[in-house]
Write a protein that holds these residues in place. Structure first.
Motif, PDB file in Angstrom:
ATOM      1  N   SER A   1      -4.860  -7.543   2.282  1.00  0.00           N
ATOM      2  CA  SER A   1      -6.441  -7.169   1.983  1.00  0.00           C
ATOM      3  C   SER A   1      -6.988  -7.236   3.156  1.00  0.00           C
ATOM      4  O   SER A   1      -8.043  -6.314   3.821  1.00  0.00           O
ATOM      5  CB  SER A   1      -6.984  -8.083   0.741  1.00  0.00           C
TER       6      SER A   1
ATOM      7  N   LYS B   1     -17.088  -2.248  -1.110  1.00  0.00           N
ATOM      8  CA  LYS B   1     -17.803  -3.017   0.024  1.00  0.00           C
ATOM      9  C   LYS B   1     -18.829  -2.084   0.693  1.00  0.00           C
ATOM     10  O   LYS B   1     -19.950  -2.841   1.357  1.00  0.00           O
ATOM     11  CB  LYS B   1     -16.690  -3.381   0.924  1.00  0.00           C
TER      12      LYS B   1
ATOM     13  N   ILE C   1      -7.286  -4.254   5.549  1.00  0.00           N
ATOM     14  CA  ILE C   1      -8.118  -3.002   5.460  1.00  0.00           C
ATOM     15  C   ILE C   1      -9.410  -3.413   5.054  1.00  0.00           C
ATOM     16  O   ILE C   1     -10.304  -2.644   5.020  1.00  0.00           O
ATOM     17  CB  ILE C   1      -7.606  -2.390   4.160  1.00  0.00           C
ATOM     18  N   ASN C   2      -9.899  -4.722   4.631  1.00  0.00           N
ATOM     19  CA  ASN C   2     -11.164  -5.213   4.620  1.00  0.00           C
ATOM     20  C   ASN C   2     -11.580  -6.371   5.498  1.00  0.00           C
ATOM     21  O   ASN C   2     -11.831  -7.241   4.973  1.00  0.00           O
ATOM     22  CB  ASN C   2     -11.306  -5.446   2.956  1.00  0.00           C
TER      23      ASN C   2
ATOM     24  N   PHE D   1     -12.052  -2.062  -0.835  1.00  0.00           N
ATOM     25  CA  PHE D   1     -11.931  -0.897   0.269  1.00  0.00           C
ATOM     26  C   PHE D   1     -13.274   0.151  -0.216  1.00  0.00           C
ATOM     27  O   PHE D   1     -13.655   0.630   0.707  1.00  0.00           O
ATOM     28  CB  PHE D   1     -10.674  -0.210   0.229  1.00  0.00           C
ATOM     29  N   HIS D   2     -13.358   0.474  -1.426  1.00  0.00           N
ATOM     30  CA  HIS D   2     -14.261   1.332  -1.803  1.00  0.00           C
ATOM     31  C   HIS D   2     -15.848   0.506  -2.101  1.00  0.00           C
ATOM     32  O   HIS D   2     -16.910   0.900  -1.860  1.00  0.00           O
ATOM     33  CB  HIS D   2     -13.858   2.037  -2.959  1.00  0.00           C
TER      34      HIS D   2
ATOM     35  N   PRO E   1      -5.473   2.423  -1.504  1.00  0.00           N
ATOM     36  CA  PRO E   1      -6.853   2.333  -1.670  1.00  0.00           C
ATOM     37  C   PRO E   1      -7.146   4.109  -2.172  1.00  0.00           C
ATOM     38  O   PRO E   1      -8.176   4.017  -2.977  1.00  0.00           O
ATOM     39  CB  PRO E   1      -7.485   2.012  -0.200  1.00  0.00           C
TER      40      PRO E   1
ATOM     41  N   HIS F   1       0.694  -1.193   0.043  1.00  0.00           N
ATOM     42  CA  HIS F   1      -0.045  -0.077   0.047  1.00  0.00           C
ATOM     43  C   HIS F   1       0.604   1.238   0.030  1.00  0.00           C
ATOM     44  O   HIS F   1       0.248   2.360  -0.137  1.00  0.00           O
ATOM     45  CB  HIS F   1      -0.890  -0.003   1.173  1.00  0.00           C
TER      46      HIS F   1
ATOM     47  N   ASN G   1      -7.574  -2.844  -2.669  1.00  0.00           N
ATOM     48  CA  ASN G   1      -7.911  -1.450  -2.904  1.00  0.00           C
ATOM     49  C   ASN G   1      -9.103  -1.334  -3.450  1.00  0.00           C
ATOM     50  O   ASN G   1      -9.933  -0.220  -2.981  1.00  0.00           O
ATOM     51  CB  ASN G   1      -6.637  -0.884  -3.874  1.00  0.00           C
TER      52      ASN G   1
END
Length: 240
Positions: free
Chosen positions: A81, A63, A84-85, A60-61, A23, A18, A57
């Motif tokens: 992943s 979801k 962050i998720n 992240f948006h 993201p 990252h 990445n």
């Protein structure tokens, strides 16, 4: 199936991923993905399978809009992943052959499709997407480029995060224009706690196919294909 040899970026350097691409870089593209899938589907999309999900990445948006299931061949990237998720379902699997035994309203295959370097591998990946798509569902494939849009070049970037800093040079080159692949060489410098920089050379081999080959393979896999352009004027493919 040939044994997959994961690049260092997805193994030794996975925890640095990252800092190479975060993201934040994906907000605009994921809005295009959301709008494209939603407008192409005859029914509301609730469940989305992300094949080759990488560091998460896109998820992240996305979801916040869809219930996501993520799959990637590299275990270290799945862990990246998950960081962050954590609310998303994750699987380690090969997009050429994996079968979850479930159907989804839509399937997303982002730039991981570029690691398919032969027509057979491309067809296998597309067939996997088709095998997981509900009747009437949609799949979106987002390659970096097609043969017609390919260009050699050099890019650079990187960022800082806490005690870690990363910088890279990315060199896109086609050693043999007659075959179906090209190379991207990364020179990656990673520095931690203001110590000496560690230098890593990492070569990625990507597939290169014409628009016609993309459309023909999608039809073979069982999709009705459509070529569209994303907000960055890249050519991507929708399969119904």
């Amino acid at each position: 199936m040939p044994r997959y040899r994961s690049p260092k970026l997805y193994t030794d350097l996975a925890s640095w991923f990252h800092l190479l691409t975060s993201p934040d870089d994906y907000a605009g593209e994921t809005e295009f993905i959301r709008e494209t899938l939603s407008s192409a589907s005859p029914v509301p999309i609730h469940e989305l399978l992300d094949l080759g999900s990488g560091g998460g990445n896109n998820a992240f948006h996305l979801k916040s809009r869809f219930r996501l299931t993520l799959m990637d061949i590299a275990p270290a990237m799945i862990e990246t992943s998950r960081a962050i998720n954590p609310e998303c379902e994750h699987f380690v699997g090969d997009m050429r052959s994996a079968r979850l035994g479930r159907l989804f309203d839509a399937v997303l295959v982002h730039d991981a499709i570029m690691y398919m370097t032969t027509p057979q591998e491309m067809l296998e990946c597309m067939t996997t997407a088709r095998a997981h798509t509900r009747p009437g569902g949609v799949a979106l494939f987002l390659p970096d480029l097609t043969r017609e849009t390919f260009a050699e070049g050099v890019h650079h970037g990187g960022r800082d995060s806490g005690a870690r800093s990363l910088r890279y040079i990315e060199w896109t080159f086609d050693p043999d224009p007659a075959d179906t692949s090209y190379t991207v060489d990364f020179a990656i410098l990673a520095r931690e706690n203001r110590g000496p920089a560690r230098v890593t050379h990492d070569q990625h081999v990507f597939g290169l196919f014409s628009r016609k080959e993309w459309m023909d393979l999608l039809r073979q896999a069982g999709f009705e294909p459509q070529l569209i352009k994303d907000p960055y004027e890249r050519e991507v493919f929708l399969g119904r």
